[in-house]
Design an enzyme around this catalytic site. Structure first.
Site, PDB file in Angstrom:
ATOM      1  N   ASP A 443     -41.809 -28.626 -42.728  1.00 43.26           N
ATOM      2  CA  ASP A 443     -41.897 -27.176 -42.893  1.00 43.26           C
ATOM      3  C   ASP A 443     -41.197 -26.524 -41.704  1.00 43.26           C
ATOM      4  OD1 ASP A 443     -42.612 -24.509 -43.076  1.00 43.26           O
ATOM      5  OD2 ASP A 443     -44.694 -24.912 -43.656  1.00 43.26           O
ATOM      6  N   HIS A 444     -40.080 -25.849 -41.980  1.00 47.39           N
ATOM      7  CA  HIS A 444     -39.278 -25.299 -40.891  1.00 47.39           C
ATOM      8  C   HIS A 444     -39.939 -24.109 -40.204  1.00 47.39           C
ATOM      9  CE1 HIS A 444     -35.877 -25.619 -38.490  1.00 47.39           C
ATOM     10  NE2 HIS A 444     -34.894 -25.303 -39.321  1.00 47.39           N
ATOM     11  N   ARG A 445     -41.011 -23.585 -40.760  1.00 48.15           N
ATOM     12  CA  ARG A 445     -41.763 -22.552 -40.043  1.00 48.15           C
ATOM     13  C   ARG A 445     -42.524 -23.158 -38.875  1.00 48.15           C
ATOM     14  NH1 ARG A 445     -45.464 -20.414 -44.843  1.00 48.15           N
ATOM     15  NH2 ARG A 445     -45.727 -22.695 -44.931  1.00 48.15           N
TER      16      ARG A 445
END
Length: 473
Positions: A443-445
């Site tokens: 998850d790039h967040r």
């Protein structure tokens, strides 16, 4: 004196066997009207959106009525079975007279002919619950004699249907004996168990019996449980059909919704690395011969799981979750390691709780139990809750790699490709080596490119030089 039916008959309602689930499908009944049950005895198996679960009854008594047939989806809180907790105290009246069921409860799927009289003697009860004595006979329901007009109308209707004017004698609708996996096989193949000739002990239908019944030219499939009305023609499967429609429900429905939600909520990034795992494969063979690992499931997945746990220990920020409502990143100091498992009901992801604290033998034991339980279809909803990271082993299908979708609520998932003998530059020379490709989606967040790359590189480094399991511990 008439018995107090409000006390005599107890209704068992469909429980919420998961967290917030609203419905469940009845897969198999293990009892029938007239059977004696005891507190804690499993009476049926149901499938929720997360797993198949066996339900125990909380009463002692005799089964009075099954309110739904197999294959029916029932809302949580709806009565599914009625138990006579005071048999022999008087004539068995309908419990609805004292406690009306909810409006959504349909009439029982068992026909009146079947419920009126049960054979005396010992009847086999499948699924490991022994043999129950059954000599209960229900009072026949009174039926008004048809009027001359009704009799004439019935005769005309029968003549139009080509059945003749004389009504057929009631048929023996005794439920065929078969274990739940055999019932599911028959359902999948469109075979009515009532038409199958049993060859098993005590008249039990086996898998071979079902396959034998499916071998001839297929006829229109009948429902496994008699319904009050004939099934619509649109639901029947005929020979030569160009399409088959399968209802989307249970685990598959939940998985589809979760994957869509994950794919369009968490921004996925996937990175790949190809690694020489020859030394890891040698260590696997050595561990198989180690007396401390005797009786345990030892395979490459065990060391890959250990390598992932080592990488998380070195990069703890990857083990996190995104709390949208609170606008917080939740860093987790424990690892509930999920293992994606393909089952006949669909993909499930049970997890090993607190995997970070387990020794190698303990981790091997937990993996073995997890896989065995999933294959038996006995994974509980609790076993699939609270996961933090997941491993999916696509290599078992001969696939080199993939771009896995995150399990909802998790920050990373590792896909393991097939381990193959390939030419590889080793110590300046091209040699055949055991090689695999790893893919890490995150998850790039929560995980930026640097952190994701570090985690994947650490996993690869441990698998290339498994002694790092000791030096990095």
């Amino acid at each position: 004196m008439t018995a107090d039916t409000s006390v005599r008959f107890r209704e068992f309602k469909m429980p919420d066997v998961g967290e917030g689930l609203t419905e469940a499908e009845i897969l198999s009944w293990y009892v029938k009207p007239g059977d004696t049950v005891t507190d804690g005895q499993v009476v049926c198996e149901v499938e929720t959106a997360k797993a198949a679960v066996e339900l125990p009854i909380p009463y002692d008594g005799v089964v009075h009525e099954l309110r739904f047939g197999e294959g029916t989806t029932v809302d949580v809180g709806t009565s599914i079975i009625t138990i006579d907790v005071a048999p022999g105290s008087g004539p068995a009246e309908e419990p609805a007279a004292a406690e009306p069921p909810a409006a959504s409860v349909p009439t029982p799927t068992a026909p009146a002919e079947e419920a009126e009289e049960k054979p005396k003697g010992r009847q086999p009860v499948l699924v490991g619950y022994g043999v129950a004595e059954s000599s209960t006979k229900r009072r026949p329901r009174k039926q008004a004699a048809p009027s001359p007009e009704q009799s004439a109308a019935a005769a005309i209707q029968a003549e139009m249907n080509g059945h003749g004017a004389a009504p057929a004698a009631p048929q023996d609708r005794t439920r065929p004996l078969a274990k739940p996996p055999v019932r599911k096989l028959a359902k999948d193949l469109g075979i009515d168990l009532a038409t199958v000739t049993p060859t098993g002990p005590d008249g039990i239908i086996t898998r071979e019996d079902v396959h034998a019944a499916a071998a001839p030219a297929p006829a229109p499939a009948a429902e496994a449980v008699p319904a009050p009305a004939p099934a619509p023609e649109a639901a029947l499967v005929t020979a030569g059909a160009r399409e088959t429609r399968v209802p989307i429900k249970g685990v598959r429905k939940a998985t589809a919704a979760a994957m869509v939600g994950s794919a369009f909520t968490a921004p996925h990034v996937t990175e790949f690395v190809t690694v020489d795992v020859t030394r890891t494969m040698k260590l696997v063979e050595e561990l198989k011969a180690d007396k401390d690992m005797a009786g345990l499931r030892v395979n490459p997945l065990l060391l890959i799981a250990k390598a992932l746990l080592v990488a998380i220990r070195r990069n703890p920020e990857v083990n996190a979750a995104w709390d949208e409502a609170a606008q917080e990143i939740v860093l987790k100091h424990y690892v509930n390691l999920g293992i994606a498992a393909a089952t006949p009901r669909g993909l499930i992801v049970p997890n090993i709780k607190d995997a970070q604290d387990k020794t190698l033998p303990e981790l091997a034991s937990a993996l073995g139990d997890l896989v065995a339980t999933a294959r038996e279809g006995k994974t509980t909803p609790a076993a699939m809750q609270g996961g933090t990271v997941t491993i999916t082993n696509v290599g078992v299908f001969g696939v080199d790699t993939g771009t896995p979708i995150l399990n909802p609520g998790e920050s990373a998932i590792l896909a393991v490709g097939a381990i193959k003998l390939q030419p590889w530059v080793h110590k300046g020379k091209i040699k055949p080596r055991q090689v695999t490709t790893l893919a890490l989606s995150f998850d790039h967040r929560l995980v930026d490119g640097e952190l994701g790359s570090k985690v994947l590189a650490d996993i690869a480094a441990v698998l290339e030089q498994p002694k790092r399991l000791i030096t990095w511990a």
